[in-house]
Write an enzyme that holds these catalytic residues in place. Structure first.
Site, PDB file in Angstrom:
ATOM      1  CE  LYS A 110      36.111  48.397  46.570  1.00  0.00           C
ATOM      2  NZ  LYS A 110      34.656  48.363  46.482  1.00  0.00           N
ATOM      3  CG  ASP A 111      31.206  51.210  48.780  1.00  0.00           C
ATOM      4  OD1 ASP A 111      31.033  51.208  47.565  1.00  0.00           O
ATOM      5  OD2 ASP A 111      31.423  50.168  49.441  1.00  0.00           O
TER       6      ASP A 111
ATOM      7  CG  HIS B 280      32.240  42.578  54.007  1.00  0.00           C
ATOM      8  ND1 HIS B 280      32.485  41.841  52.884  1.00  0.00           N
ATOM      9  CD2 HIS B 280      31.402  43.580  53.626  1.00  0.00           C
ATOM     10  CE1 HIS B 280      31.821  42.348  51.858  1.00  0.00           C
ATOM     11  NE2 HIS B 280      31.157  43.408  52.278  1.00  0.00           N
TER      12      HIS B 280
ATOM     13  CG  MET C  71      40.423  42.878  50.123  1.00  0.00           C
ATOM     14  SD  MET C  71      40.444  42.071  51.721  1.00  0.00           S
ATOM     15  CE  MET C  71      42.161  41.566  51.768  1.00  0.00           C
ATOM     16  CB  SER C  72      35.539  44.741  45.685  1.00  0.00           C
ATOM     17  OG  SER C  72      34.274  44.691  45.061  1.00  0.00           O
ATOM     18  CB  SER C  73      31.353  41.428  47.135  1.00  0.00           C
ATOM     19  OG  SER C  73      31.365  41.719  48.504  1.00  0.00           O
TER      20      SER C  73
HETATM   21  O1  PAF Z   1      27.873  48.920  50.998  1.00  0.00           O
HETATM   22  C1  PAF Z   1      27.024  48.003  50.877  1.00  0.00           C
HETATM   23  O2  PAF Z   1      27.336  46.808  50.914  1.00  0.00           O
HETATM   24  C2  PAF Z   1      25.572  48.382  50.638  1.00  0.00           C
HETATM   25  O3  PAF Z   1      25.466  49.516  49.848  1.00  0.00           O
HETATM   26  C3  PAF Z   1      24.785  48.555  51.943  1.00  0.00           C
HETATM   27  C4  PAF Z   1      25.317  49.713  52.761  1.00  0.00           C
HETATM   28  C5  PAF Z   1      24.859  47.278  52.761  1.00  0.00           C
HETATM   29  C6  PAF Z   1      23.316  48.840  51.638  1.00  0.00           C
HETATM   30  O4  PAF Z   1      22.733  47.803  50.919  1.00  0.00           O
END
Ligand code: PAF
Length: 279
Positions: A149-150, A37, A184-186
């Site tokens: 990543k997404d 992030h 990395m991921s929450s």
């Molecule tokens: O990728 C994310 O963390 C979420 O899908 C987002 C884009 C903040 C929408 O809630």
């Protein structure tokens, strides 16, 4: 850093800044911030005058209520990280600020919504577009930063921007990885020590594929990768797809922009990862 919890106060503040000619870079998040992030924020800081980060755990994009409940929400440490990173503005609304009761939303996202993540998380991208649309409408950013990543989420938001003719430019930022390769991921904090070790199979397999990629052996390689992941204890692949990076259709030998995408359950934690093989 200025912190806003209401749309009205944030909108007024941003209107003033916009009036003074500042460009706005936006990083929407659900919190539990990690270096990935912060790298989005760093890109936003390089490319815009004012950076806005949002932290909002969006209920409409969770199809499993348990997943929503256990989603990490370490707001104090998130604020400290953003302060330290020099973010200008945090928007941290509550659910009631973002949603009226019984609100409806549907956007025709076409088949992109039914492929890969869409197949395993029905309704997920309706929730994502619903909240991102609202956030864009409040922040009115010049640029918005999303992680590779997404990957599918990025394509979906791109489609929403095209469909609704929104005035925002999307920027895709590269995946950040732990030293052993794990993306990395929450969600990584949910992994037990053992599962954390097993989870490396995802990036290892993507790297192996990258080194051995042959556009004439796509089916074979895809099956091989799926099998490698499932050989790892406590890891169960949901999909491993070698796809056209533009539309996520299965890649063909002639496809130029090829991306490999994977989703797997590692213990009880669902992880995704991907790698661009050629572009
Ligand atoms: O990728 C994310 O963390 C979420 O899908 C987002 C884009 C903040 C929408 O809630």
């Amino acid at each position: 850093m200025k912190i806003f919890t209401t749309k009205k106060a944030l909108t007024e503040h941003l209107e003033k800044l916009r009036g003074e000619g500042y460009t706005i870079g936006f990083v929407p998040t659900m919190g539990a911030l990690h270096q990935g992030h912060l790298s989005l924020l760093a890109s936003a800081q390089r490319q815009s005058d004012v950076t806005v980060c949002s932290i909002f755990v969006n209920p409409t994009q969770f199809n499993d209520p348990k997943d929503l409940e256990k989603y990490p929400r370490p707001i104090e440490s998130d604020i400290a990280k953003l302060e330290q990173a020099g973010c200008d503005i945090l928007f941290n609304p509550g659910v009631d600020e973002m949603y009226a009761p019984d609100e409806q939303w549907h956007l025709d996202l076409g088949e992109l919504e039914t492929l890969l993540e869409g197949k395993f998380r029905p309704g997920h991208y309706q929730g994502v577009t619903q909240v991102v649309y609202k956030l864009f409408d409040i922040v009115k950013p010049d640029l918005a930063f999303f992680g590779q990543k997404d990957y599918q989420q990025f394509l979906i938001i791109h489609r929403m921007i095209d469909l609704l003719k929104l005035q925002v430019k999307l920027v895709m930022c590269p995946i950040l990885r732990e030293p052993d390769g794990l993306a990395m991921s929450s969600r990584n904090i949910h992994l037990s020590a053992e599962d954390r070790q097993h989870a490396i199979v995802l990036s290892k397999t993507l790297n192996w594929l990258n080194e051995n990629f042959d556009p004439n052996k796509i089916d074979l390689l895809q099956k091989e990768c799926f099998g490698r992941i499932n050989l790892e204890p406590s890891v169960k692949a949901e999909y491993f797809e070698i796809a056209d990076g533009g539309n996520l259709h299965p890649a063909q030998p002639s496809t130029r922009n090829v991306v490999a995408l994977v989703a797997a359950k590692v213990g009880n934690t669902r992880l995704i990862d991907n790698m661009i093989l050629s572009s």
